[in-house]
Every structure is written in structure tokens, then in C-alpha cells.
Design an enzyme around this catalytic site. Structure first.
Site, PDB file in Angstrom:
ATOM      1  N   GLU A  21       0.843  -1.203   0.000  1.00 24.19           N
ATOM      2  CA  GLU A  21       0.000   0.000   0.000  1.00 24.19           C
ATOM      3  C   GLU A  21       0.876   1.250   0.000  1.00 24.19           C
ATOM      4  O   GLU A  21       0.568   2.233  -0.670  1.00 24.19           O
ATOM      5  CB  GLU A  21      -0.916   0.017   1.220  1.00 24.19           C
ATOM      6  CG  GLU A  21      -1.997  -1.037   1.202  1.00 24.19           C
ATOM      7  CD  GLU A  21      -2.863  -0.967   2.440  1.00 24.19           C
ATOM      8  OE1 GLU A  21      -4.008  -0.484   2.310  1.00 24.19           O
ATOM      9  OE2 GLU A  21      -2.399  -1.371   3.520  1.00 24.19           O
ATOM     10  N   LYS A  99     -11.623   4.186   1.606  1.00 30.56           N
ATOM     11  CA  LYS A  99     -10.698   3.408   0.769  1.00 30.56           C
ATOM     12  C   LYS A  99     -11.553   2.537  -0.148  1.00 30.56           C
ATOM     13  O   LYS A  99     -12.106   1.537   0.286  1.00 30.56           O
ATOM     14  CB  LYS A  99      -9.802   2.523   1.629  1.00 30.56           C
ATOM     15  CG  LYS A  99      -8.740   3.271   2.406  1.00 30.56           C
ATOM     16  CD  LYS A  99      -7.973   2.350   3.337  1.00 30.56           C
ATOM     17  CE  LYS A  99      -6.830   1.685   2.625  1.00 30.56           C
ATOM     18  NZ  LYS A  99      -5.895   1.001   3.575  1.00 30.56           N
TER      19      LYS A  99
END
Length: 120
Positions: A21, A99
Site C-alpha cells: 500500500e 478506501k
């Protein structure tokens, strides 16, 4: 209390617990609900008496696209702190960080956190 809404702002950042990420990055959406008294702004028709939407967007963008954090909770906290500092008219600030593509298995539209902070 009056409210200003700035919704579905879209950014690309490098926040997350997993190394990929912070290396690859991902999309983030942010919603703001800014609590304040807008009577002076509505009577004066003067932008100095309200929250400048463009400045609120830029503050949010700088944080979301800035230094990587492990938790979106930290990102939201930084946004709320910066907005309360910048705009003295604010009495509260709700920040929702979304997200759309978290690296977890399952079927869902998104994951999100939402915090509300008030001026103390």
C-alpha cells in the site's frame, strides 16, 4: 448549527498497513462536514466570514497526498486538526476517509472511517 459539505473529493495516496500500500498507493475519497455559524457570511456576502472551499480542499489534498501513514484514522485526524486550525469559524469538523480498494478479501463497495472533532 449550520453545515458546509464538501463531498467525494478524490486523491491518490500511499497510506496503509501493508508494505505494498505504501509502495503502490491507492485511491482515497474524503467527505467533510464543517460545522459553523454562517449568519455573518450570509448577511455580509463576504467570503472572509465563511470557509473557503478551495482552501479546505487544498488542505485535505496536501495531507492525503502527503506523508504516508499506516492508518486512515491518522489521516482523518490530521485533516480535522488542520481545518480547525485554519478556519476559526469552525466549531466542529467531521472527516470521512474512504478506501475504495483496500487490500482485503471480500465483496464490498469500500471501507471507511469517520471522525468528528470539535473546537475545545
Amino acid at each position: 448549527m449550520d453545515k458546509i459539505y464538501i463531498t467525494n473529493m478524490k486523491f491518490y495516496g500511499y497510506h496503509g498497513v501493508y508494505p505494498e500500500e505504501q509502495k503502490l498507493g491507492q485511491r482515497f475519497n474524503v467527505d467533510l462536514v464543517l460545522g459553523c455559524d454562517l449568519i455573518n457570511a450570509s448577511n455580509s456576502d463576504n467570503i472572509e466570514h465563511t470557509v473557503h472551499y478551495g482552501q479546505a480542499y487544498e488542505i485535505t489534498k496536501e495531507i492525503v497526498e502527503g506523508e504516508p501513514r499506516k492508518l486512515v484514522e491518522t489521516v482523518a485526524e490530521q485533516i480535522s486538526h488542520a481545518l480547525l486550525q485554519q478556519f476559526t469559524i469552525l466549531t466542529s469538523c467531521t472527516v470521512k476517509v474512504i478506501k475504495p480498494d483496500p487490500p482485503i478479501p471480500g465483496h464490498y463497495d469500500s471501507v471507511a472511517i469517520e471522525i468528528t472533532r470539535t473546537r475545545s
